[in-house]
Design a protein around this motif. Sequence first.
Motif, mmCIF file in Angstrom:
data_model
loop_
_atom_site.group_PDB
_atom_site.id
_atom_site.type_symbol
_atom_site.label_atom_id
_atom_site.label_comp_id
_atom_site.label_asym_id
_atom_site.label_seq_id
_atom_site.Cartn_x
_atom_site.Cartn_y
_atom_site.Cartn_z
ATOM 1 N N PHE A 1 48.878 35.089 49.012
ATOM 2 C CA PHE A 1 48.680 36.477 49.424
ATOM 3 C C PHE A 1 48.517 37.428 48.237
ATOM 4 C CE2 PHE A 1 51.411 34.580 52.841
ATOM 5 C CZ PHE A 1 50.348 34.352 53.711
ATOM 6 N N LEU A 2 48.054 36.924 47.103
ATOM 7 C CA LEU A 2 47.748 37.794 45.969
ATOM 8 C C LEU A 2 46.547 38.667 46.315
ATOM 9 C CD1 LEU A 2 48.195 35.240 43.042
ATOM 10 C CD2 LEU A 2 49.855 36.872 43.942
ATOM 11 N N ILE A 3 46.555 39.898 45.819
ATOM 12 C CA ILE A 3 45.564 40.893 46.243
ATOM 13 C C ILE A 3 44.355 40.884 45.314
ATOM 14 C CG2 ILE A 3 45.165 43.321 46.755
ATOM 15 C CD1 ILE A 3 47.185 41.845 48.583
ATOM 16 N N ARG A 4 43.181 40.795 45.924
ATOM 17 C CA ARG A 4 41.933 40.796 45.162
ATOM 18 C C ARG A 4 40.794 41.237 46.082
ATOM 19 N NH1 ARG A 4 43.282 35.696 46.719
ATOM 20 N NH2 ARG A 4 41.658 34.350 47.557
ATOM 21 N N PHE A 5 39.658 41.618 45.494
ATOM 22 C CA PHE A 5 38.477 41.878 46.312
ATOM 23 C C PHE A 5 37.238 41.528 45.500
ATOM 24 C CE2 PHE A 5 38.400 45.809 43.937
ATOM 25 C CZ PHE A 5 37.078 46.225 43.950
ATOM 26 N N ALA A 6 36.178 41.196 46.195
ATOM 27 C CA ALA A 6 34.959 40.711 45.549
ATOM 28 C C ALA A 6 34.011 41.870 45.263
ATOM 29 C CB ALA A 6 34.272 39.675 46.428
ATOM 30 N N THR A 7 33.474 41.893 44.057
ATOM 31 C CA THR A 7 32.427 42.838 43.694
ATOM 32 C C THR A 7 31.278 42.043 43.086
ATOM 33 O OG1 THR A 7 33.332 43.175 41.476
ATOM 34 C CG2 THR A 7 34.102 44.655 43.208
ATOM 35 N N THR A 8 30.188 42.719 42.780
ATOM 36 C CA THR A 8 29.045 42.050 42.166
ATOM 37 C C THR A 8 29.114 42.212 40.655
ATOM 38 O OG1 THR A 8 27.692 42.476 44.095
ATOM 39 C CG2 THR A 8 26.547 41.895 42.076
ATOM 40 N N GLY A 9 29.171 41.093 39.952
ATOM 41 C CA GLY A 9 29.262 41.120 38.500
ATOM 42 C C GLY A 9 27.916 40.911 37.856
ATOM 43 N N ASP A 10 27.935 40.543 36.581
ATOM 44 C CA ASP A 10 26.694 40.288 35.855
ATOM 45 C C ASP A 10 25.922 39.161 36.535
ATOM 46 O OD1 ASP A 10 27.425 42.218 34.101
ATOM 47 O OD2 ASP A 10 28.294 40.834 32.628
ATOM 48 N N GLY A 11 24.625 39.308 36.616
ATOM 49 C CA GLY A 11 23.809 38.303 37.251
ATOM 50 C C GLY A 11 23.947 38.297 38.758
ATOM 51 N N ASN A 12 24.492 39.384 39.323
ATOM 52 C CA ASN A 12 24.670 39.524 40.765
ATOM 53 C C ASN A 12 25.538 38.431 41.369
ATOM 54 O OD1 ASN A 12 23.039 41.868 40.956
ATOM 55 N ND2 ASN A 12 21.204 40.582 40.886
#
Length: 429
Positions: A127-138
Amino acid sequence: MARTRPHYGGALRVEIAGDPWQQPGGIARRLVYDGLTHLDPDGALRPALALTWESDSNNHRWQFRIRSGVHFHDGSPLTSAAVVTSLTASCASDCPWGAVKAVGPLVVFTSDSPMPNLPALLAGDAFLIRFATTGDGNLPVNQGTGPFQVTGFNNGVLTLTANENGWEGRPFVDAMEIRAHRPVREQWLDLGVGRADVVEVPAEQLRQAQQQRLNVLTSPPLVLIALQVAETGALANVKLREAVAAAVDRSALYNVIFQKQGEITASLLPQRLTGYSFLFPTGRDMNKARELRGGLTSGQLTLATESDSAMQLAAQRIALNLREAGFNVQMAPAGANYADLILRKLPLAGTDPAAALEQVMRSAGNPIPVTDATPMNLFKVEQTYLGERKLIPLFDLPLAYARGPRVRDLHLRADGTPDLADASLEDAQ
């Protein structure tokens, strides 16, 4: 005083045999991500991304107040909505809660059943908190709020750099280099010649590490080695599952393969947490195994485990035990999750026995709430659950790591992993 004061700077080099992101226990996970709560080195529950929490409606409802001023590594603010999104992605079914929603700065959990252990369960790796974003190279990048952020992965080396704006303050080292999938023998060689600072010491090699005078940090027994048994198919009959449990020779596995490290057990929780572990018999009873099997036939059974060499040896020894009892057992490929029998490692962390018991059953795929924390009830829950022979505990093992001479202030977390965020390097400038 100047020599003993931690120094800022430098790159800490870590080598491991597995995947740094594996769940549970991946060494990179708690460097990059935080939970709502966490366990201190003594196993006590402490605030993390949640500053406070309280329950009402007899533990059917919990609300956690999110710490203000915290940001993800990309600069996005931590909000209750982001926490809910992360938790929903982490747990799609059989969660410790019925529903979760964001209400202003609060994250609110509700359930039809009481959830007395929820704050402790939320400290778990899942249950560690994280979220996905778009990094280098999409490419999607999982953003965290932890003391380090991901900056590269090349040639098997994961590079993390210090989070300058971390809510707990900046870590001492500037960077972390984690070399993955490195055999233990090569880890120790690199430690000896100064190419690594922190390496793994498997439980079965603790004596060898001490003989080689490695500087080893060892946890209490924090990993339950257990045989998970399918309750459908070839082993649908509980008597066959009981025969499997009676046929396993724990003493031989403990003495030969795991070199007498940790503790033999037939209970889910270790003696140090409950005081009643000794009530579950650990001896092998081949006569009982044969009697229970009787004329029942199971057909061919498959046995699988992780790719860890000691676990593979243990699984092969268990297969021999079962063949002696009249079972036809074949080894399945490493990591297979479709086998009739799977030798598994399950985490044991924290000092709250009720929360630990619920956690270990959840890890085994049986989300059974533990709402009464009295020793009598805990024993009853264990006895009932183990009586179904869906999980056969074998022993509790410690976790251990060796550190090089330039590493200072390194200690192990409550889950047995090294707290690298608090470590410093003596030769840092």
